[in-house]
Scaffold this motif. Structure first.
Motif, PDB file in Angstrom:
ATOM      1  N   VAL A 209      -3.119  -0.662  -3.712  1.00 13.14           N
ATOM      2  CA  VAL A 209      -3.321   1.051  -3.963  1.00 13.14           C
ATOM      3  C   VAL A 209      -4.802   1.332  -2.734  1.00 13.14           C
ATOM      4  O   VAL A 209      -5.601   2.490  -2.153  1.00 13.14           O
ATOM      5  N   GLN A 210      -5.870   0.183  -3.431  1.00 12.54           N
ATOM      6  CA  GLN A 210      -7.695   0.470  -2.746  1.00 12.54           C
ATOM      7  C   GLN A 210      -7.459   0.178  -1.144  1.00 12.54           C
ATOM      8  O   GLN A 210      -7.192   1.390  -0.454  1.00 12.54           O
ATOM      9  N   ALA A 211      -6.281   0.179  -0.402  1.00 11.09           N
ATOM     10  CA  ALA A 211      -5.807  -0.265   1.273  1.00 11.09           C
ATOM     11  C   ALA A 211      -4.973   0.633   1.425  1.00 11.09           C
ATOM     12  O   ALA A 211      -5.154   1.293   2.572  1.00 11.09           O
ATOM     13  N   LEU A 212      -4.316   0.993   0.839  1.00  9.67           N
ATOM     14  CA  LEU A 212      -4.363   2.375   1.332  1.00  9.67           C
ATOM     15  C   LEU A 212      -4.766   3.719   1.112  1.00  9.67           C
ATOM     16  O   LEU A 212      -4.342   4.632   1.977  1.00  9.67           O
ATOM     17  N   GLY A 222       6.309   8.552   4.028  1.00  9.57           N
ATOM     18  CA  GLY A 222       6.058   7.082   3.233  1.00  9.57           C
ATOM     19  C   GLY A 222       5.399   7.001   1.545  1.00  9.57           C
ATOM     20  O   GLY A 222       6.248   8.314   0.715  1.00  9.57           O
ATOM     21  N   THR A 223       5.980   6.050   1.442  1.00  9.20           N
ATOM     22  CA  THR A 223       6.178   6.366  -0.040  1.00  9.20           C
ATOM     23  C   THR A 223       5.850   4.855  -0.502  1.00  9.20           C
ATOM     24  O   THR A 223       5.571   3.579   0.276  1.00  9.20           O
ATOM     25  N   GLU A 224       5.534   4.611  -2.036  1.00  8.97           N
ATOM     26  CA  GLU A 224       4.643   3.385  -2.503  1.00  8.97           C
ATOM     27  C   GLU A 224       5.804   2.061  -2.882  1.00  8.97           C
ATOM     28  O   GLU A 224       5.608   1.247  -3.318  1.00  8.97           O
ATOM     29  N   ARG A 225       7.880   2.847  -2.438  1.00  3.08           N
ATOM     30  CA  ARG A 225       8.179   1.890  -2.932  1.00  3.08           C
ATOM     31  C   ARG A 225       8.350   0.932  -2.406  1.00  3.08           C
ATOM     32  O   ARG A 225       8.659   1.434  -0.898  1.00  3.08           O
ATOM     33  N   GLY A 226       8.304  -0.534  -2.420  1.00  2.71           N
ATOM     34  CA  GLY A 226       8.522  -1.252  -1.202  1.00  2.71           C
ATOM     35  C   GLY A 226       7.880  -1.491  -0.151  1.00  2.71           C
ATOM     36  O   GLY A 226       8.053  -2.326   1.194  1.00  2.71           O
ATOM     37  N   LEU A 227       5.911  -1.719  -0.647  1.00  2.00           N
ATOM     38  CA  LEU A 227       5.709  -1.945   0.096  1.00  2.00           C
ATOM     39  C   LEU A 227       5.557  -3.699   0.405  1.00  2.00           C
ATOM     40  O   LEU A 227       6.358  -4.653  -0.570  1.00  2.00           O
ATOM     41  N   VAL A 228       4.709  -3.924   1.684  1.00  2.00           N
ATOM     42  CA  VAL A 228       5.127  -5.101   1.826  1.00  2.00           C
ATOM     43  C   VAL A 228       3.815  -5.723   2.514  1.00  2.00           C
ATOM     44  O   VAL A 228       3.353  -5.129   3.316  1.00  2.00           O
ATOM     45  N   ILE A 229       3.943  -7.005   2.134  1.00  2.00           N
ATOM     46  CA  ILE A 229       2.986  -7.732   2.520  1.00  2.00           C
ATOM     47  C   ILE A 229       2.894  -8.943   3.396  1.00  2.00           C
ATOM     48  O   ILE A 229       3.529  -9.867   3.101  1.00  2.00           O
ATOM     49  N   LYS A 230       2.803  -9.159   4.664  1.00  2.84           N
ATOM     50  CA  LYS A 230       2.857  -9.713   5.424  1.00  2.84           C
ATOM     51  C   LYS A 230       1.860 -10.853   5.344  1.00  2.84           C
ATOM     52  O   LYS A 230       0.102 -10.979   5.639  1.00  2.84           O
ATOM     53  N   LYS A 244       3.077  -5.218  -5.104  1.00  2.28           N
ATOM     54  CA  LYS A 244       2.893  -4.130  -6.400  1.00  2.28           C
ATOM     55  C   LYS A 244       1.269  -3.584  -6.140  1.00  2.28           C
ATOM     56  O   LYS A 244       0.092  -4.167  -5.483  1.00  2.28           O
ATOM     57  N   GLN A 245       0.458  -2.880  -6.640  1.00  3.70           N
ATOM     58  CA  GLN A 245      -0.216  -1.348  -5.686  1.00  3.70           C
ATOM     59  C   GLN A 245      -1.567  -2.289  -6.749  1.00  3.70           C
ATOM     60  O   GLN A 245      -2.227  -2.163  -6.221  1.00  3.70           O
ATOM     61  N   ASP A 246      -1.527  -3.349  -7.666  1.00  6.24           N
ATOM     62  CA  ASP A 246      -2.619  -3.980  -8.173  1.00  6.24           C
ATOM     63  C   ASP A 246      -2.868  -5.276  -7.112  1.00  6.24           C
ATOM     64  O   ASP A 246      -3.454  -5.925  -8.236  1.00  6.24           O
ATOM     65  N   ASP A 247      -1.899  -5.916  -6.781  1.00  7.99           N
ATOM     66  CA  ASP A 247      -1.772  -6.950  -5.896  1.00  7.99           C
ATOM     67  C   ASP A 247      -3.153  -7.301  -5.201  1.00  7.99           C
ATOM     68  O   ASP A 247      -3.720  -6.103  -4.814  1.00  7.99           O
ATOM     69  N   VAL A 251      -7.794 -12.427   3.027  1.00  7.13           N
ATOM     70  CA  VAL A 251      -8.161 -12.571   4.541  1.00  7.13           C
ATOM     71  C   VAL A 251      -7.077 -12.195   5.887  1.00  7.13           C
ATOM     72  O   VAL A 251      -5.912 -12.972   5.051  1.00  7.13           O
ATOM     73  N   ASP A 252      -7.290 -11.147   6.685  1.00  4.61           N
ATOM     74  CA  ASP A 252      -5.900 -11.012   7.794  1.00  4.61           C
ATOM     75  C   ASP A 252      -5.050 -10.537   6.563  1.00  4.61           C
ATOM     76  O   ASP A 252      -4.108 -10.335   8.076  1.00  4.61           O
ATOM     77  N   ASP A 253      -4.098 -10.260   5.793  1.00  3.97           N
ATOM     78  CA  ASP A 253      -3.410  -9.831   5.188  1.00  3.97           C
ATOM     79  C   ASP A 253      -3.364  -8.329   5.965  1.00  3.97           C
ATOM     80  O   ASP A 253      -3.584  -7.172   6.433  1.00  3.97           O
ATOM     81  N   VAL A 254      -1.635  -8.771   5.973  1.00  6.02           N
ATOM     82  CA  VAL A 254      -1.105  -7.101   7.199  1.00  6.02           C
ATOM     83  C   VAL A 254      -0.144  -6.340   5.609  1.00  6.02           C
ATOM     84  O   VAL A 254       0.819  -6.771   5.374  1.00  6.02           O
ATOM     85  N   VAL A 255      -0.307  -5.472   5.312  1.00  5.17           N
ATOM     86  CA  VAL A 255       0.304  -3.962   4.832  1.00  5.17           C
ATOM     87  C   VAL A 255       0.809  -3.466   5.304  1.00  5.17           C
ATOM     88  O   VAL A 255       0.893  -2.345   6.130  1.00  5.17           O
ATOM     89  N   PHE A 256       2.254  -3.179   5.253  1.00  2.00           N
ATOM     90  CA  PHE A 256       3.216  -2.479   6.055  1.00  2.00           C
ATOM     91  C   PHE A 256       3.590  -1.250   4.853  1.00  2.00           C
ATOM     92  O   PHE A 256       4.701  -1.713   3.232  1.00  2.00           O
TER      93      PHE A 256
END
Length: 262
Positions: A209-212, A222-230, A244-247, A251-256
């Motif tokens: 959620v801080q990344a958002l 946009g939607t907070e449902r179905g967030l994906v980290i690569k 999830k929002q509190d995950d 380093v180098d994570d990609v949030v989609f």
């Protein structure tokens, strides 16, 4: 008037302390020495220590001084002058006017990278301050590279943690040819339906959620449902993680951020 006198006294004290500190350091190549002998003005000389660790001095020729303190160099020159019957009981004075051999390299993400002399005891924090501190791209960690007894070691130091918790046992006193390297701050990436997609600094314990928030929040679609980290695993393969929002991010994570269908 009192202010002027106090200021002059402080300046002279600083000069005296600096000279005293330099006198305690081992001499090395590049150091500039002023050598004089009481009662023998013709033996006054300002010279630089050669790459081989020697100085060339009148009457006695090459004098090995590398590794000696200024006081030890005085005794060595005096003994050579006396042994050659050039001066009886010579009183030699050696002043270090420029320290070149005892320098630390401060590199990476600092405001003024370069080589800095260490006159007297200088710690890791001292050298960071001399280099202008960590710049905006710098991270919280630095690498300290040192060679002792022919063995080179590298230690990673968390500067923020050290200062925050008062762990000054890691504020090491540095020696000539030590290297400080400030790492670039770690990043994460966010794209998809956010206001400002791109790369951002990964803060400590940063959540999805801080990344958002760093990305300016969701776009209109946009939607907070179905967030994906690569995330790349230890084998170098990309894994897709339902976030999830509190995950916590790594380093180098990609949030989609997906587009809402409603």
């Amino acid at each position: 008037m009192k202010t002027l006198v106090h200021g002059l006294m402080a300046f002279l004290t600083t000069l005296t302390m600096g000279a005293a500190m330099a006198a305690d350091l081992p001499l090395g190549p590049g150091d500039v020495l002023k050598v004089s002998v009481y009662g023998s003005p013709d033996l006054t000389l300002e010279t630089r220590v050669s790459e081989g660790g020697n100085i060339s001095y009148p009457l006695i020729g090459q004098v090995p001084v590398a590794g000696l303190s200024a006081a030890a160099a005085e005794k060595k020159i005096a003994s050579m002058l006396e042994a050659g019957n050039f001066v009886k009981k010579p009183q030699v004075n050696v002043i270090v006017t420029a320290v070149q051999s005892q320098q630390v390299s401060v590199l990476g993400q600092v405001n003024r990278p370069g080589r800095y002399p260490i006159e007297g005891k200088r710690s890791l924090i001292d050298l960071l301050a001399m280099a202008g501190g960590i710049n905006g791209e710098g991270g919280d960690r630095l690498s300290l590279i040192r060679t002792r007894d022919g063995k080179t070691t590298r230690e990673e130091i968390d500067v923020i943690e050290m200062v925050r918790n008062g762990q000054l046992n890691k504020d090491y006193v540095l020696s000539g040819n030590d290297v400080l390297y400030v790492e670039r701050a770690p990043k994460f990436y966010i794209y998809g339906e956010v206001q400002r997609p791109g790369a951002f600094r990964l803060e400590r314990s940063m959540t999805v959620v801080q990344a958002l928030s760093a990305g300016g929040g969701l776009s209109m679609r946009g939607t907070e449902r179905g967030l994906v980290i690569k995330r790349r695993d230890a084998d170098g393969k990309i894994r897709l993680i339902d976030a999830k929002q509190d995950d916590l991010l790594q380093v180098d994570d990609v949030v989609f951020v997906k587009e809402s269908w409603f």
